[in-house]
Design a protein around this motif. Structure first.
Motif, PDB file in Angstrom:
ATOM      1  N   HIS A  82       1.338  -1.308  -0.065  1.00 55.91           N
ATOM      2  CA  HIS A  82      -0.081   0.124   0.016  1.00 55.91           C
ATOM      3  C   HIS A  82       1.224   0.839   0.199  1.00 55.91           C
ATOM      4  O   HIS A  82       0.411   2.595  -0.293  1.00 55.91           O
ATOM      5  N   GLU A  83       2.061   1.048   0.314  1.00 51.51           N
ATOM      6  CA  GLU A  83       3.156   2.210   0.717  1.00 51.51           C
ATOM      7  C   GLU A  83       3.475   2.988  -0.793  1.00 51.51           C
ATOM      8  O   GLU A  83       3.375   3.651  -1.234  1.00 51.51           O
ATOM      9  N   VAL A  84       3.583   1.337  -1.394  1.00 50.94           N
ATOM     10  CA  VAL A  84       4.451   1.597  -3.180  1.00 50.94           C
ATOM     11  C   VAL A  84       2.905   1.699  -3.586  1.00 50.94           C
ATOM     12  O   VAL A  84       3.326   2.821  -4.377  1.00 50.94           O
ATOM     13  N   VAL A  85       0.960   1.573  -3.223  1.00 57.72           N
ATOM     14  CA  VAL A  85       0.765   1.799  -4.582  1.00 57.72           C
ATOM     15  C   VAL A  85       0.360   3.312  -4.121  1.00 57.72           C
ATOM     16  O   VAL A  85      -0.178   4.648  -4.937  1.00 57.72           O
ATOM     17  N   ARG A  86       0.578   4.480  -2.988  1.00 58.90           N
ATOM     18  CA  ARG A  86       0.750   5.491  -2.704  1.00 58.90           C
ATOM     19  C   ARG A  86       1.654   6.239  -3.517  1.00 58.90           C
ATOM     20  O   ARG A  86       1.305   7.396  -3.861  1.00 58.90           O
ATOM     21  N   GLU A  87       2.991   5.964  -3.387  1.00 58.08           N
ATOM     22  CA  GLU A  87       4.200   6.569  -4.108  1.00 58.08           C
ATOM     23  C   GLU A  87       3.892   5.809  -5.874  1.00 58.08           C
ATOM     24  O   GLU A  87       3.605   7.769  -5.955  1.00 58.08           O
ATOM     25  N   THR A  88       3.142   5.466  -5.886  1.00 59.68           N
ATOM     26  CA  THR A  88       2.849   4.971  -7.763  1.00 59.68           C
ATOM     27  C   THR A  88       2.139   6.343  -8.150  1.00 59.68           C
ATOM     28  O   THR A  88       1.490   6.359  -9.131  1.00 59.68           O
ATOM     29  N   GLY A  89       0.514   5.516  -7.611  1.00 58.98           N
ATOM     30  CA  GLY A  89      -0.322   5.893  -7.892  1.00 58.98           C
ATOM     31  C   GLY A  89      -1.367   5.071  -8.518  1.00 58.98           C
ATOM     32  O   GLY A  89      -2.705   5.305  -9.254  1.00 58.98           O
ATOM     33  N   ALA A  90      -0.215   4.374  -8.353  1.00 54.57           N
ATOM     34  CA  ALA A  90      -0.804   2.740  -9.488  1.00 54.57           C
ATOM     35  C   ALA A  90      -2.193   2.220  -8.543  1.00 54.57           C
ATOM     36  O   ALA A  90      -1.869   2.595  -7.410  1.00 54.57           O
ATOM     37  N   THR A  91      -2.191   0.556  -9.015  1.00 52.14           N
ATOM     38  CA  THR A  91      -3.481   0.359  -8.258  1.00 52.14           C
ATOM     39  C   THR A  91      -2.115  -1.308  -7.979  1.00 52.14           C
ATOM     40  O   THR A  91      -1.438  -1.249  -8.373  1.00 52.14           O
ATOM     41  N   ALA A  92      -2.788  -1.651  -7.123  1.00 46.69           N
ATOM     42  CA  ALA A  92      -2.343  -2.987  -5.832  1.00 46.69           C
ATOM     43  C   ALA A  92      -2.344  -3.551  -6.987  1.00 46.69           C
ATOM     44  O   ALA A  92      -1.634  -4.551  -7.207  1.00 46.69           O
ATOM     45  N   ASN A  93      -2.324  -4.081  -7.902  1.00 44.62           N
ATOM     46  CA  ASN A  93      -2.926  -5.589  -9.323  1.00 44.62           C
ATOM     47  C   ASN A  93      -1.682  -4.641  -9.897  1.00 44.62           C
ATOM     48  O   ASN A  93      -0.372  -5.773 -10.292  1.00 44.62           O
ATOM     49  N   GLN A  94      -1.573  -3.634 -10.045  1.00 46.49           N
ATOM     50  CA  GLN A  94      -0.729  -2.787 -10.920  1.00 46.49           C
ATOM     51  C   GLN A  94       1.060  -3.202 -10.742  1.00 46.49           C
ATOM     52  O   GLN A  94       1.670  -3.775 -10.828  1.00 46.49           O
ATOM     53  N   VAL A  95       1.084  -2.926  -9.005  1.00 51.83           N
ATOM     54  CA  VAL A  95       2.232  -3.029  -8.696  1.00 51.83           C
ATOM     55  C   VAL A  95       2.863  -5.146  -8.238  1.00 51.83           C
ATOM     56  O   VAL A  95       3.825  -3.980  -8.527  1.00 51.83           O
ATOM     57  N   VAL A  96       2.045  -5.208  -7.803  1.00 47.70           N
ATOM     58  CA  VAL A  96       2.006  -6.795  -8.075  1.00 47.70           C
ATOM     59  C   VAL A  96       2.769  -6.705  -9.132  1.00 47.70           C
ATOM     60  O   VAL A  96       3.635  -8.030  -9.523  1.00 47.70           O
ATOM     61  N   LEU A  97       2.088  -6.882 -10.248  1.00 42.13           N
ATOM     62  CA  LEU A  97       2.302  -7.370 -11.849  1.00 42.13           C
ATOM     63  C   LEU A  97       3.509  -6.758 -12.194  1.00 42.13           C
ATOM     64  O   LEU A  97       4.551  -7.092 -12.640  1.00 42.13           O
ATOM     65  N   SER A  98       3.923  -5.244 -11.720  1.00 44.19           N
ATOM     66  CA  SER A  98       5.354  -4.925 -12.419  1.00 44.19           C
ATOM     67  C   SER A  98       6.183  -5.669 -11.353  1.00 44.19           C
ATOM     68  O   SER A  98       7.230  -5.590 -12.147  1.00 44.19           O
ATOM     69  N   TRP A  99       6.157  -5.426  -9.865  1.00 46.49           N
ATOM     70  CA  TRP A  99       7.009  -6.697  -8.994  1.00 46.49           C
ATOM     71  C   TRP A  99       7.615  -7.629  -9.222  1.00 46.49           C
ATOM     72  O   TRP A  99       8.695  -8.206  -9.036  1.00 46.49           O
TER      73      TRP A  99
END
Length: 327
Positions: A267-284
């Protein structure tokens, strides 16, 4: 779109999109018109990797499955798709009779492998399957017979590449050893359930009559690091919407102390990027030091677009370190 190579044989190696689209519910829950629109959008965005199985989706209407393969075959023909799109399928889990009994699978006897692979070619309308997985492991058949029969499909030109899904890593290594000893083609792609959240080790994964398979583990990660020629596809990386939907609880598999820390970091990375949680997981997953090809489903163009946009999301070194360090 980003791309990566799969396969080790220079003559069969293919370049595929860094995101794969699963067609599990196409032809059943997702009707043809909507499925075709999703497939068209995926290809228009540069997607070149599709995934299905010969038993999809028998549990919906109580059939033996095959609806997904048949729909993909119709879509290929209607769009003039040839070898620019790689379609992976699986065998072993098709029920022997129509119904919803997951404990009555066809298995991996040699005659089943030959007959089911031929049926998949007919369903998809191809002379050669791009990638064929053993959907799960079946210990009632000697593994030597399984290895030799899968290899024969490559040797006779009806399958380009082999894969193994939901196998214990020691069974993967035995498969590889048997193939190497006989100079036979072996699996080059593996498929497991894998996501950002870590799974509990005491909860069963995909269950067959021979046991529980399918959970990605630290032990399996070490195996893949030692085999950099293998490609990992991760199914259900978005946990059926649980990262972004309050009405989709995580469930028993991720009910442990480490989940809270991982979600806090996410959720911290979601806040920083403005992306969705799904998108952060896929990018990771896509950009990790152990590269993974996420296999996503979509029942709407909006869901697909969210996943496609994740391919262009690049996490900073600090963001990735934060995600990796959470326990």
């Amino acid at each position: 779109m980003k791309y990566r190579k799969i396969g080790t044989n220079p003559e069969q190696r293919r370049e595929v999109s860094a995101l794969a689209l699963g067609a599990m519910l196409f032809g059943t829950v997702v009707e043809e018109e909507r499925a075709f629109a999703i497939l068209d959008r995926f290809v228009a965005a540069g997607g070149t990797f599709l995934d299905t199985a010969n038993n999809y989706a028998f549990w919906i209407n109580g059939t033996q499955g095959g609806e997904s393969e048949v729909l993909l075959g119709r879509w290929r023909r209607s769009r003039g798709i040839t070898d620019e799109v790689v379609i992976a399928t699986k065998l072993g889990g098709r029920p022997k009779t129509s119904g919803r009994d997951v404990f009555n699978p066809e298995g991996l006897a040699p005659h089943v492998i030959r007959e089911s692979s031929a049926r998949s070619r007919r369903n998809l309308g191809v002379d050669r399957l791009d990638l064929l997985y053993a959907h799960a492991d079946f210990m009632d058949t000697p593994q030597k017979d399984i290895v030799e029969t899968f290899a024969s499909l490559v040797r006779d030109g009806t399958v380009a590449m082999l894969g193994a899904s939901n196998h214990w890593s020691w069974r993967l290594e035995r498969w590889r050893s048997l193939a190497d000893a006989a100079d036979l083609p072996s699996y080059e792609v593996v498929q497991y359930h894998h996501t950002y959240l870590r799974a509990r080790g005491d909860v069963p994964g995909r269950r067959t009559k021979d046991g529980d398979f399918g959970l990605f583990s630290a032990e399996l990660m070490t195996y893949l690091r030692d085999r950099p020629d293998l490609t990992l596809l991760a199914y259900s990386p978005l946990l059926s919407g649980a990262y972004v939907r309050e009405d989709r609880p995580l469930g028993e598999l991720h009910d442990h102390a480490g989940t809270k820390a991982r979600l806090t970091a996410l959720h911290e990375v979601v806040r920083e990027t403005g992306a969705t949680a799904n998108q952060v997981v896929l990018s990771w997953m896509i950009g990790g030091d152990l590269p993974v090809i996420p296999l996503v489903g979509a029942s709407s163009l909006a869901q697909l677009d969210e996943s496609l946009e994740a391919v262009d999301l690049t996490l900073t070194a600090d963001q990735r370190a934060l995600l990796d360090a959470a326990h």
